[in-house]
Scaffold this motif. Structure first.
Motif, PDB file in Angstrom:
ATOM      1  N   TYR A 105     -24.096  57.392 -38.522  1.00 11.18           N
ATOM      2  CA  TYR A 105     -23.133  56.790 -37.589  1.00 11.18           C
ATOM      3  C   TYR A 105     -23.690  55.538 -36.924  1.00 11.18           C
ATOM      4  N   LEU A 106     -24.872  55.624 -36.333  1.00 10.09           N
ATOM      5  CA  LEU A 106     -25.392  54.511 -35.543  1.00 10.09           C
ATOM      6  C   LEU A 106     -25.830  53.315 -36.385  1.00 10.09           C
ATOM      7  N   ALA A 107     -25.839  53.479 -37.707  1.00  6.14           N
ATOM      8  CA  ALA A 107     -26.205  52.354 -38.570  1.00  6.14           C
ATOM      9  C   ALA A 107     -25.121  51.283 -38.606  1.00  6.14           C
ATOM     10  N   ARG A 108     -23.907  51.633 -38.201  1.00  5.29           N
ATOM     11  CA  ARG A 108     -22.785  50.689 -38.227  1.00  5.29           C
ATOM     12  C   ARG A 108     -22.318  50.422 -36.796  1.00  5.29           C
ATOM     13  N   PRO A 109     -22.263  49.189 -36.360  1.00  2.00           N
ATOM     14  CA  PRO A 109     -21.898  48.892 -34.967  1.00  2.00           C
ATOM     15  C   PRO A 109     -20.404  48.969 -34.701  1.00  2.00           C
TER      16      PRO A 109
END
Length: 375
Positions: A105-109
């Motif tokens: 999840y946190l890999a994509r802003p």
């Protein structure tokens, strides 16, 4: 505490179970590369008409892959999901099963669905699978001291609650406890919990997170008055994790969804009166934890995970339950409702597409939330 003044329809927050990627501790406890997909694939029917094994339409994916998580959030957003409540674990002074959130999840802003944390503050035992006549091995205890909670919550504030895509309820960053009663015991009692949560809020303001929205999801006895103590302790709202607390255990191996739904909706009428905080209703898609029971063992209903299977949980019935929950939340002033679950494959509760039912439950969710008011 945050004000409860929802505008439009209540938001829809769906519990997300992150057990579909490898984790170093599972590598140690089970074997390298272990995930619960192994249990899903090994499951078999336990009675006539029992639909096992379940087969995910997207395959046995690695949810920590950013591309996989991007598809998940896109599809969820397209079908009425506002936020994922990631089941979050803390053992041995560190996160556990956090790869889906941290690497996926946190890999994509630009995630279209917001996220929040639901602390699954229970011991981690080896029910992968559970064996009849054997007490599950304790793999990691969940208990923390007050000082350890400060370290844990500082990690939360820095790593997660400060994130721009973190979900906020009525202006406060959402955080919930799976077993709030255990947390009360760990902190030393209700008076001490009030001090601990006040300190948590103060630290959140100090580091720029701002207000918090703290939620009890279970582990308290409403009939013994614990629900009345929640507001004074510093809690903002209450929501069940699922409908397991109203699942009958005296009817054999299967329970009709219609009966389960009716029992859950009766609890919507009684539980809010036992609480000092707003009640956010929950809708549960299904229940089948037989994948977590050794497939060589006879299934005898007793305690989790040896529980009955909910049958006839059609998308139509699920959608009707969501419509009822939206109306209840809106009429009572609750700003959100919860759904169990996005991907509890080993407990038979999933919105994620499955080969037999496809996107039916997601379509039902979208139709139910669209029919009862705009965001």
């Amino acid at each position: 505490m945050a004000n409860i003044e929802p505008a439009g329809r209540p938001e829809v927050a769906v519990f997300y179970f992150p057990s579909w990627h490898a984790d170093p501790r599972n590598d140690r406890w089970k074997h390298p590369g272990f995930t619960e997909w192994e249990l899903v694939q090994a499951a078999r029917p336990r009675f006539a008409g029992h639909r096992q094994p379940l087969v995910p339409e997207w395959g046995y994916v690695d949810e920590s892959d950013p591309d996989m998580l991007a598809r998940t959030t896109r599809v969820a957003a397209e079908h009425g999901v506002d936020a994922f409540l990631f089941d979050w674990y803390w053992y041995e002074d560190a996160d556990f099963l956090n790869g889906a959130l941290d690497r996926g999840y946190l890999a994509r802003p630009d995630q279209p669905v917001r996220f929040a944390l639901h602390w699954a503050n229970h011991d981690w035992t080896d029910v992968f699978p559970a064996k009849v006549g054997e007490e599950p091995t304790l793999l990691a205890p969940a208990k923390v001291t007050p000082d350890e909670f400060v370290a844990l919550s500082n990690h939360l504030l820095e790593r997660y609650l400060s994130h721009p895509r973190y979900w906020r309820v009525a202006g406060g960053a959402y955080f919930s406890w799976h077993q709030f009663g255990l947390f009360v015991d760990w902190m030393g009692g209700w008076a001490q919990v009030r001090e601990v949560l006040a300190d948590f809020r103060a630290r959140a303001r100090r580091v720029g997170v701002g207000e918090l929205h703290l939620t009890c999801v279970g582990g308290v006895s409403l009939t013994d008055g614990d629900g009345e103590r929640l507001r004074e302790a510093g809690v903002d709202s209450f929501t069940p994790y699922n409908w397991l607390h109203v699942l009958p255990l005296d009817q054999g191996l299967s329970v009709p969804y219609a009966q389960w739904r009716e029992r859950a909706q009766r609890s919507w009428q009684t539980e809010p009166a036992q609480l000092s905080v707003p009640y956010a209703p929950n809708v549960t898609m299904g229940w089948d934890s037989t994948a977590r029971v050794d497939q060589a063992d006879e299934l005898v209903v007793s305690t989790w995970p040896r529980l009955p299977v909910v049958v006839d949980n059609t998308a139509e019935q699920f959608g009707a339950a969501v419509q009822d929950a939206v109306r209840l939340a809106r009429d009572s002033g609750a700003p959100y409702l919860t759904v169990n679950a996005w991907n509890e494959w080993t407990e038979g509760s999933y919105l994620e597409p499955e080969v037999t039912t496809g996107y039916a439950y997601l379509h039902a969710l979208r139709a139910a939330t669209s029919a009862t008011g705009e965001r």
